[in-house]
Structure formats: C-alpha cells, structure tokens
Scaffold this motif. Structure first.
Motif, short mmCIF file in Angstrom:
data_model
loop_
_atom_site.label_atom_id
_atom_site.label_comp_id
_atom_site.label_asym_id
_atom_site.label_seq_id
_atom_site.Cartn_x
_atom_site.Cartn_y
_atom_site.Cartn_z
N LEU A 109 0.82 -1.21 0.00
CA LEU A 109 0.00 0.00 0.00
C LEU A 109 0.85 1.26 0.00
CD1 LEU A 109 -2.86 -0.99 2.49
CD2 LEU A 109 -2.85 -1.11 -0.01
N ILE A 110 1.93 1.24 0.78
CA ILE A 110 2.81 2.40 0.84
C ILE A 110 3.45 2.66 -0.52
CG2 ILE A 110 4.99 3.26 1.80
CD1 ILE A 110 4.19 2.15 4.46
N ALA A 111 3.74 1.58 -1.25
CA ALA A 111 4.31 1.75 -2.59
C ALA A 111 3.36 2.52 -3.50
CB ALA A 111 4.63 0.38 -3.20
N ALA A 112 2.07 2.42 -3.20
CA ALA A 112 1.08 3.15 -3.99
C ALA A 112 0.92 4.59 -3.51
CB ALA A 112 -0.27 2.44 -3.93
N GLY A 113 1.48 4.90 -2.35
CA GLY A 113 1.39 6.25 -1.80
C GLY A 113 1.35 6.22 -0.29
N ALA A 114 2.00 7.17 0.37
CA ALA A 114 2.08 7.16 1.83
C ALA A 114 0.71 7.28 2.48
CB ALA A 114 2.98 8.31 2.31
N ALA A 115 -0.25 7.88 1.78
CA ALA A 115 -1.57 8.08 2.36
C ALA A 115 -2.48 6.86 2.22
CB ALA A 115 -2.25 9.29 1.71
N VAL A 116 -2.11 5.92 1.36
CA VAL A 116 -3.02 4.81 1.04
C VAL A 116 -3.34 3.94 2.25
CG1 VAL A 116 -3.32 2.74 -0.39
CG2 VAL A 116 -2.34 4.82 -1.38
N PRO A 117 -2.36 3.54 3.10
CA PRO A 117 -2.73 2.72 4.27
C PRO A 117 -3.74 3.40 5.17
CG PRO A 117 -0.36 2.68 3.95
CD PRO A 117 -0.90 3.74 3.04
N PHE A 118 -3.63 4.72 5.31
CA PHE A 118 -4.55 5.45 6.17
C PHE A 118 -5.93 5.58 5.54
CE2 PHE A 118 -0.21 6.95 7.00
CZ PHE A 118 -0.08 6.54 8.32
N ALA A 119 -5.97 5.72 4.23
CA ALA A 119 -7.26 5.74 3.54
C ALA A 119 -7.96 4.39 3.68
CB ALA A 119 -7.06 6.08 2.06
N ALA A 120 -7.18 3.31 3.58
CA ALA A 120 -7.76 1.97 3.76
C ALA A 120 -8.26 1.78 5.19
CB ALA A 120 -6.73 0.90 3.40
N ASP A 121 -7.50 2.28 6.16
CA ASP A 121 -7.92 2.19 7.55
C ASP A 121 -9.22 2.94 7.77
OD1 ASP A 121 -7.81 1.62 10.30
OD2 ASP A 121 -6.71 3.46 10.72
N ALA A 122 -9.33 4.14 7.19
CA ALA A 122 -10.56 4.92 7.31
C ALA A 122 -11.76 4.15 6.75
CB ALA A 122 -10.41 6.25 6.59
N ALA A 123 -11.55 3.47 5.64
CA ALA A 123 -12.63 2.70 5.04
C ALA A 123 -13.08 1.56 5.96
CB ALA A 123 -12.18 2.14 3.68
N THR A 124 -12.13 0.89 6.61
CA THR A 124 -12.50 -0.20 7.52
C THR A 124 -13.30 0.33 8.70
OG1 THR A 124 -10.44 -0.08 8.84
CG2 THR A 124 -10.44 -1.51 6.88
N PHE A 125 -12.94 1.49 9.22
CA PHE A 125 -13.70 2.09 10.32
C PHE A 125 -15.15 2.35 9.89
CE2 PHE A 125 -9.77 3.78 12.60
CZ PHE A 125 -9.97 2.99 13.72
N LEU A 126 -15.32 2.93 8.72
CA LEU A 126 -16.65 3.31 8.26
C LEU A 126 -17.52 2.09 7.97
CD1 LEU A 126 -15.66 6.31 5.97
CD2 LEU A 126 -16.63 6.39 8.28
N VAL A 127 -16.93 1.05 7.38
CA VAL A 127 -17.70 -0.17 7.14
C VAL A 127 -18.05 -0.84 8.47
CG1 VAL A 127 -17.66 -2.45 6.09
CG2 VAL A 127 -16.69 -0.51 4.86
N ALA A 128 -17.09 -0.87 9.40
CA ALA A 128 -17.37 -1.45 10.72
C ALA A 128 -18.48 -0.69 11.43
CB ALA A 128 -16.10 -1.46 11.57
N ALA A 129 -18.48 0.64 11.28
CA ALA A 129 -19.54 1.44 11.90
C ALA A 129 -20.91 1.05 11.35
CB ALA A 129 -19.27 2.92 11.65
N ALA A 130 -20.98 0.82 10.05
CA ALA A 130 -22.25 0.41 9.44
C ALA A 130 -22.69 -0.96 9.94
CB ALA A 130 -22.11 0.41 7.92
N LEU A 131 -21.73 -1.88 10.10
CA LEU A 131 -22.07 -3.22 10.59
C LEU A 131 -22.61 -3.16 12.02
CD1 LEU A 131 -19.04 -5.27 9.20
CD2 LEU A 131 -21.44 -5.61 8.60
N VAL A 132 -21.94 -2.39 12.87
CA VAL A 132 -22.38 -2.28 14.26
C VAL A 132 -23.74 -1.59 14.34
CG1 VAL A 132 -21.86 -1.24 16.50
CG2 VAL A 132 -20.04 -2.34 15.19
#
Length: 422
Positions: free
Chosen positions: A169-192
């Motif tokens: 992910l970092i090879a694709a850009g330093a911000a990509v891991p954090f963008a992916a983390d944000a997506a997991t939070f938002l999907v988890a919020a919807a599940l809960v």
C-alpha cells in the motif's frame, strides 16, 4: 440467542448479531494493523530523532491510563451499539482527513501524535462498550467460544494479513494505508449500527449520581470479587513483564541470538501462529479445566517458555518458545475476558472492564524501562528472565482465586454501594 450446534450452547451462532460484531471487529483489526505499521514508518520519514518517533507509539497507550475509567463509565450509561457505531464513524472520518493531509504533504510529528492520542481516547469507549455488548448477543455458556473466535479473527486479520500488506500500500502512496484504515472504520460502523439487540437492563441511577461515583462503584465491584481481583493483579504483574519483553525482544533476537531481521520476523510470526493455535484449543482446554484453572495453567507454561528464551541461545528454541508463549497468551486473554463478562453485573460491565484494563496496563511503561535497564546492565537476554520472574509473581497471586466456588458479585450489593464506600 442459541448456539450454532444443536444441543450445544457453547458455540455462538454466526448468523445475526454475533456474526456482524465479529465482522466489524476483524475488519477494524485489519485497519488498525495497517495504521499501526504505517505510522512508525511515516514518523521515521519525518524525523530521525528516536524520542519523537517513540512518542507516537507512546501516545497510543497513554489515553488508557488517563481516560480508561471514564470510557467504562460512559459505556455503562449509553446504548453500546450506538456508541460503538458513532465512535467508529468519528474515527473513520478523522483517519480519512489525516490521509488527505498526508497526500497533500501536510503530515507532521505533532499531527501523528495528536492522531494516535485521539484515536486511542475514542477506543477507550469503543472497547468497553464492545465488552458490555457481547453478552447481549450470545448466550452466557457461549461467551468463551465467542471471545475465542473474536480474538482469533482479530489476530489473523491484524497479525497475518494487515502488516504484510502495508509495504504494498505504501508503494502506492504514503496516504493509502490510512485511507484503507478509514474505510475499515466506516464499514465497521455500518455493521455495528445494523445490530438489533436490546440494551442490558440497568438499575436506576440514584439522584445526584455522577460519573466519579459510578467509576468508584466499578472499582469497588472489581475489588470485592476475589476471582476478578486476583486476575487483575496477576494481569498487572504480567504486563510489567510484557513491557520489558516487548521493548527488548528485537535486541534479544538480533543481538543476543545474532539472528538479524529475518530471525525477528520468524519469532513474531511464531507468536502469532501460537496465538491462533490457542484460540483453536481454548474450547477444549477451558471445558476440561474451567476458566480460572486455564489461566493458571497458561501463566505457568509461559514461565517455562520465557526461561527457554532467556537461557537457550538458539533461534529455533526462541521460535518454539514464542509459539508456546503466544498459544498460552491467547488462553489467558480469552478466559480472563470471559470471566469478567460472566462475573460482573451486566449494568456495570463497562466500568468493571475499564477498571480492570486501566489497572492492568499501568505497569507496562515501567516494564519497558526496566527491560531496557536490565538489558544494558546484565545482557540482552536478561529481560526475558525478568519477565519470567514477574510471571512467577503473577501465577502466585492467582492461586487464592483458583477455587471455583468464589461467589459472584450480587447486583443488589452494587446498588447499595453506588453512593460511596461500604
């Protein structure tokens, strides 16, 4: 909720609430692993000062000591499902904004520290709420199996899947891991948020009740239960030792064993695999011994593994010892969590769990300092032996609590003592 197997209520059903909670927890763990691996790398790219880099990690632990008790009290006052969904939505939004800042070149050490501190502060509410929510989703006899499945899934997602993905992910850009983390939070919020469960019944708070008094009631409840009190003391002693071991494991492997980074990767992988094995074995071990005796066995076996780590100068021995250590650590964690959920009154579970965790983790920073001092003074293998000594003290403190006839805390007792000391 009934068990997944006919006539066996020890296995939680995957369909319904537990499956959604499990999916949300595992997805969040995957995102946490991405962020946890990417943050130090980003910090190292921003500064070469070790103290500043370490401060990013340190600020990820500090909120538990500062806000852990408050998070538990709030978790007992609110609808846990809604609180967890709201917290994950806020965390997802914060991490998404941080990813944008990184992409635009505005990242700084101060921003990293602020992010780590804020996310963990929110986590104190989320974790305590999730601890209190699980008993509303599964039958009491299924709590052990449910906790084992949750922790095993989180370890797979975080230990085996998350961290290895970060370099890609970092090879694709330093911000990509954090963008992916944000997506997991938002999907988890919807599940809960999609969970449909009733909040646990709560006794009415007396007039004039405050968060301070409610926190004190949670501490008293923990202190009155001999089993939970013993587990808390034992876990606190373990965590002093774990602080020493974790802080110096890399120097033990790369220095004393001269195994390099490949050796370090081998022992950490062994620890993860051991944890997964412990999650798979927990159901049978706990059924045979009971939760308290399982914790006692786990701590005793871990002492032997630590002695091997500190005395046998062999990478193969260290790998085997870390695998056993991780297996027993999973048994310890699952059964400690299960006992807390079973023994604490439902309307005080957030406060009891936060009191337990806050007291238990407080010694880890001290342990890290002790480990560094011992390694400097007497050799890079000695922190493992220091950890073994703390585990001996831990197991010893558990012995008085091992009897199965320790009375469970009574709800009525909690009500009468909610105003102040007994």
């Amino acid at each position: 909720m009934t068990g997944a197997e006919t006539g066996d209520r020890r296995a939680p059903a995957w369909r319904g609430g537990f499956g959604r909670l499990w999916s949300a927890a595992v997805l969040s763990s995957f995102g946490d692993a991405l962020r946890g691996a990417a943050l130090p790398l980003l910090a190292a790219s921003l500064t070469d000062r070790p103290l500043l880099i370490a401060s990013v990690t340190a600020c990820g632990y500090l909120p538990w000591i500062v806000f852990g008790l408050l998070g538990g009290a709030v978790a007992d006052r609110v609808d846990q499902r809604r609180a967890m969904g709201a917290v994950d939505a806020v965390r997802g939004t914060l991490v998404a904004a941080f990813a944008v800042a990184v992409a635009l070149g505005h990242a700084s050490i101060a921003l990293l520290i602020a992010l780590a501190f804020t996310l963990t502060t929110l986590q104190t509410l989320f974790d305590n709420a999730s601890m209190a929510l699980l008993p509303a989703l599964v039958d009491r006899p299924a709590l052990g199996s449910a906790n084992a499945r949750l922790m095993t899934g989180q370890k797979i997602a975080g230990g085996l899947m998350g961290a290895p993905v970060v370099p890609v992910l970092i090879a694709a850009g330093a911000a990509v891991p954090f963008a992916a983390d944000a997506a997991t939070f938002l999907v988890a919020a919807a599940l809960v948020a999609s969970l449909r469960t009733d909040a646990p019944e709560r006794t009415a708070r007396p007039a004039g009740s405050t968060l301070r008094r409610e926190i004190a009631a949670g501490l008293r409840t923990l202190g009155r239960d001999r089993a939970l009190r013993g587990l808390c003391a034992a876990t606190a002693l373990c965590n002093v030792g774990m602080g020493a071991l974790i802080a110096t494991l890399v120097v033990l492997v790369t220095g004393w064993l001269d195994a390099g980074t490949a050796g370090y990767a081998a022992v950490t992988t062994a620890y993860t695999v051991g944890g997964l094995t412990g999650g798979a074995l927990n159901r049978w071990v706990a059924a045979a011994l009971g939760p308290l005796r399982t914790v006692l066995l786990a701590g005793t076996v871990q002492i032997g593994a630590l002695i091997v780590m500190g005395t046998v100068r062999s990478l193969a021995a260290a790998v085997a010892a870390l695998a056993v250590f991780g297996c027993m650590g999973m048994l310890w964690n699952v059964n400690t969590t299960t006992l807390m959920q079973q023994r604490a009154p439902a309307d005080m579970l957030g406060r009891v769990s936060s009191a337990f965790r806050t007291l238990a983790v407080a010694g880890a920073p001290l342990g890290a300092l002790l480990g560094g001092a011992v390694a400097t003074a007497w050799g890079r293998n000695t922190p493992a032996l220091l950890t073994a000594a703390f585990f001996v003290l831990s197991v010893t403190s558990l012995i008085p609590a091992r009897k199965p006839d320790v009375p469970v805390v009574a709800r009525a007792d909690d009500v009468t003592t909610a105003h102040g000391p007994r």
